[in-house]
Design an enzyme around this catalytic site. Structure first.
Site, PDB file in Angstrom:
ATOM      1  N   ARG A 154       0.829  -1.223   0.000  1.00 20.69           N
ATOM      2  CA  ARG A 154       0.000   0.000   0.000  1.00 20.69           C
ATOM      3  C   ARG A 154       0.856   1.262   0.000  1.00 20.69           C
ATOM      4  O   ARG A 154       0.426   2.325  -0.438  1.00 20.69           O
ATOM      5  CB  ARG A 154      -0.880   0.039   1.259  1.00 20.69           C
ATOM      6  CG  ARG A 154      -1.897  -1.044   1.394  1.00 20.69           C
ATOM      7  CD  ARG A 154      -2.541  -0.984   2.776  1.00 20.69           C
ATOM      8  NE  ARG A 154      -3.189   0.326   3.003  1.00 20.69           N
ATOM      9  CZ  ARG A 154      -4.389   0.650   2.520  1.00 20.69           C
ATOM     10  NH1 ARG A 154      -5.075  -0.225   1.808  1.00 20.69           N
ATOM     11  NH2 ARG A 154      -4.925   1.831   2.742  1.00 20.69           N
ATOM     12  N   ASP A 169      -4.630   6.328   6.619  1.00 15.43           N
ATOM     13  CA  ASP A 169      -5.270   5.130   7.196  1.00 15.43           C
ATOM     14  C   ASP A 169      -5.254   5.206   8.719  1.00 15.43           C
ATOM     15  O   ASP A 169      -4.484   5.958   9.309  1.00 15.43           O
ATOM     16  CB  ASP A 169      -4.449   3.878   6.798  1.00 15.43           C
ATOM     17  CG  ASP A 169      -4.569   3.562   5.321  1.00 15.43           C
ATOM     18  OD1 ASP A 169      -5.527   4.046   4.700  1.00 15.43           O
ATOM     19  OD2 ASP A 169      -3.704   2.841   4.800  1.00 15.43           O
TER      20      ASP A 169
END
Ligand code: 4FV
Length: 246
Positions: A154, A169
């Site tokens: 990611r 996040d």
């Protein structure tokens, strides 16, 4: 980024590593994932990769020779100091911070154990890091490797739509994310918070931060011990505490 995975069960990686974000990353050459069957590095006709433990105790132990040979094979064309990471409950516990640390490397080698564990000479000879995904025991290191690959990839620029996305996040700044909503505006009588529908980005950012703080306070207060909080945010937490004692 290149990731070599050494495993007795390469087929386990077919599903998760051939779908969605991870497949797109591979297809766009942002991730070069190479799977290696440790059994291919055994030398006997039965392709023996495990044996009984010295000292008894039941279960089987992965033999050192095939694993060390497999690591040396993938390191043959690797840069010096390429991390060789063993998935093990004895390792440091994986986190957002470690995911970002690993994402900074061009090349990673992940070693998946099976059975009761791996002959310790593998750790002494070729392992540079030991990582656990949590304080529990799995039947193999493969699922742990997939978790680490997913969380690390990611952070590769270009993998997520927005380059900043991974840094927003949960856990990115030590605080959990707040709630998310999408259409319809009302579902089963539950409305999307007005602030999210009004388009004032400053207010939306403030609301999201406050909701994340509240969720962190309620679900993971331990994270607040390490989080960098403004004076206003500390005051907000004090208000949450007051609400709880009322
Ligand atoms: C594990 C974990 C884990 C232990 C014996 C594989 C298994 C078998 N790996 N985080 N927790 N590994 O339980 O990473 O060899």
């Amino acid at each position: 980024m290149r990731i070599d995975v050494l495993t007795l069960f390469p087929a386990m990686f077919q599903g998760p590593m051939t779908e969605s974000m991870l497949w797109k990353a591979r297809d766009r050459k942002l991730l070069d994932l190479r799977l290696h069957d440790i059994r291919d590095f055994t030398t006997d006709k039965h392709r023996t990769a495990d044996d009984i433990p010295y000292g008894g105790g039941g279960g089987m132990i992965m033999k050192a020779e095939p694993v060390v040979s497999a690591v040396e094979s993938v390191l043959a064309d690797a840069a010096p100091a390429t991390p060789v990471i063993l998935m093990t409950p004895q390792g440091r516990v994986f986190s957002h911070r470690i995911a970002k640390e690993l994402a900074a490397h061009e090349h990673l080698v992940l070693v998946c154990g099976r059975y009761e564990g791996i002959d310790d000479r593998v750790r002494q000879l070729v392992i540079t890091d030991e990582i656990s995904i949590g304080d529990y025991v799995l039947t193999g290191g493969e699922l742990a490797a997939m978790v680490i690959i997913d969380a690390v990839v990611r952070h590769i620029p270009g993998v997520l739509g927005a380059f900043w996305a991974a840094d927003e996040d949960s856990h990115a700044d030590g605080i959990l994310e707040g709630p998310h909503y999408t259409r319809p505006p009302v579902f089963r009588g539950l409305e999307v918070p007005t602030v999210l529908q009004q388009g004032d980005h400053g207010k939306i950012q403030q609301w999201r931060r406050e909701q994340g703080l509240r969720r962190t306070w309620e679900n993971r207060p331990d994270l607040l011990l390490r989080a960098k909080l403004t004076e206003d945010e500390k005051y907000l937490l004090a208000r949450f505490a007051d609400e709880m004692v009322k």
